[in-house]
Design an enzyme around this catalytic site. Sequence first.
Site, PDB file in Angstrom:
ATOM      1  N   TYR A   1     -13.141  -4.035  11.600  1.00  0.00           N
ATOM      2  CA  TYR A   1     -11.847  -3.385  11.436  1.00  0.00           C
ATOM      3  C   TYR A   1     -10.990  -3.608  12.682  1.00  0.00           C
ATOM      4  CZ  TYR A   1      -8.214   0.115  10.897  1.00  0.00           C
ATOM      5  OH  TYR A   1      -6.986   0.748  10.816  1.00  0.00           O
TER       6      TYR A   1
ATOM      7  N   SER B   1      -3.385  -0.743  14.772  1.00  0.00           N
ATOM      8  CA  SER B   1      -4.129   0.456  15.159  1.00  0.00           C
ATOM      9  C   SER B   1      -4.526   0.357  16.621  1.00  0.00           C
ATOM     10  CB  SER B   1      -5.398   0.592  14.300  1.00  0.00           C
ATOM     11  OG  SER B   1      -6.292   1.542  14.852  1.00  0.00           O
TER      12      SER B   1
ATOM     13  N   GLY C   1       0.810  -1.216   0.000  1.00  0.00           N
ATOM     14  CA  GLY C   1       0.000   0.000   0.000  1.00  0.00           C
ATOM     15  C   GLY C   1       0.838   1.258   0.000  1.00  0.00           C
ATOM     16  N   ALA C   2       1.880   1.274  -0.843  1.00  0.00           N
ATOM     17  CA  ALA C   2       2.857   2.370  -0.796  1.00  0.00           C
ATOM     18  C   ALA C   2       2.533   3.518  -1.731  1.00  0.00           C
ATOM     19  CB  ALA C   2       4.249   1.827  -1.105  1.00  0.00           C
ATOM     20  N   ASN C   3       1.376   3.506  -2.385  1.00  0.00           N
ATOM     21  CA  ASN C   3       1.072   4.570  -3.338  1.00  0.00           C
ATOM     22  C   ASN C   3       0.378   5.774  -2.683  1.00  0.00           C
ATOM     23  OD1 ASN C   3      -1.174   2.434  -3.425  1.00  0.00           O
ATOM     24  ND2 ASN C   3      -2.206   4.269  -4.180  1.00  0.00           N
ATOM     25  N   SER C   4      -0.020   5.652  -1.418  1.00  0.00           N
ATOM     26  CA  SER C   4      -0.687   6.776  -0.755  1.00  0.00           C
ATOM     27  C   SER C   4      -0.492   6.682   0.752  1.00  0.00           C
ATOM     28  CB  SER C   4      -2.190   6.788  -1.086  1.00  0.00           C
ATOM     29  OG  SER C   4      -2.818   5.634  -0.557  1.00  0.00           O
ATOM     30  N   GLY C   5      -0.840   7.767   1.435  1.00  0.00           N
ATOM     31  CA  GLY C   5      -0.868   7.775   2.892  1.00  0.00           C
ATOM     32  C   GLY C   5       0.441   7.406   3.556  1.00  0.00           C
ATOM     33  N   LEU C   6       0.332   6.587   4.602  1.00  0.00           N
ATOM     34  CA  LEU C   6       1.498   6.192   5.392  1.00  0.00           C
ATOM     35  C   LEU C   6       2.539   5.470   4.549  1.00  0.00           C
ATOM     36  CD1 LEU C   6      -0.355   4.746   8.526  1.00  0.00           C
ATOM     37  CD2 LEU C   6       0.799   6.952   8.376  1.00  0.00           C
ATOM     38  N   GLY C   7       2.075   4.577   3.673  1.00  0.00           N
ATOM     39  CA  GLY C   7       3.000   3.800   2.861  1.00  0.00           C
ATOM     40  C   GLY C   7       3.811   4.663   1.918  1.00  0.00           C
TER      41      GLY C   7
END
Length: 309
Positions: free
Chosen positions: A190, A165, A28-34
């Site tokens: 979640y 989380s 998930g490196a294309n947005s946010g934390l990643g």
Amino acid sequence: WRWLRGAARAAGAGAGVSMRGKTVIITGANSGLGRAAAAELLRMRARVIMGCRDRARAERAAREIRAELGERGEAEGEGGELVVRELDLASLRSVRAFCHRVLQEEPRLDVLINNAGVFQCPYMKTEDGFEMQFGVNHLGHFLLTNLLLGLLKNSAPSRIVVVSSKLYKYGEINFEDLNSEISYNKSFCYSRSKLANILFARELARRLEGTGVTVNSLHPGIVRTNLGRYVNIPLLAKPLFNLVSWAFFKTPLEGAQTSIYLASSPDVEGVSGKYFGDCKEEELLPKAMDDLVARKLWDISEVMVGLLK
């Protein structure tokens, strides 16, 4: 408040650390934390593999990261490299294909950051029929990690970082309904997936003792990312929400600091089976330290993802 946070960010979890010669996978490196972690680790001269579901978005993010760092004279070069690979954690077939390519092409793997996640989505299922949040947040990463363990061991000392989380506190592992077919609550599910992340990291750390591979979990805090795209905010409340989030939520870079710290800092060399927040070890609730539940969850997960028949 914003100024203080900016000063803290400037210090940086990876300040003064070089990752030259090391290979890092971030899901998930294309947005946010990643994305923020990918940029920082690239700046530290790591070879960063971005494992992303949407290849076009990932390629765009990679170009933006290179441009941003290039403006500061910190782009690829002297060991740093950014690589995009397709990875859909909602598909065990995609996970296996991704791992097969990594094992074929990569001589080493120093850090695996299990970062990608789905947050409070409506009830839906993965390609393999799992409830989406449990399937992506836990099972997809469970299979990914297991398939890459041999390479991680051969590259030791190496590290596995699991992004969880604080909301794990509201989750329970219900072995009678792991797939939420009896009842579904998006918030509870979640939280359950995030509790599963911690239990997985704990059991994995036990199994990896003496191998030179460490595994730790973390919570990033409340961060302004697109993870909340399924959360409905009334139109009239959006201006207030945006103001509050700007003032009090972490930026992606601030939220990624603990991931970067666990991936790179010499301070946690050899540390395993722990839970961190704001780059410090934190205590867990007893249900997140239940070794019997952790082992049972591991055994069931192995069957669910096809590692055991």
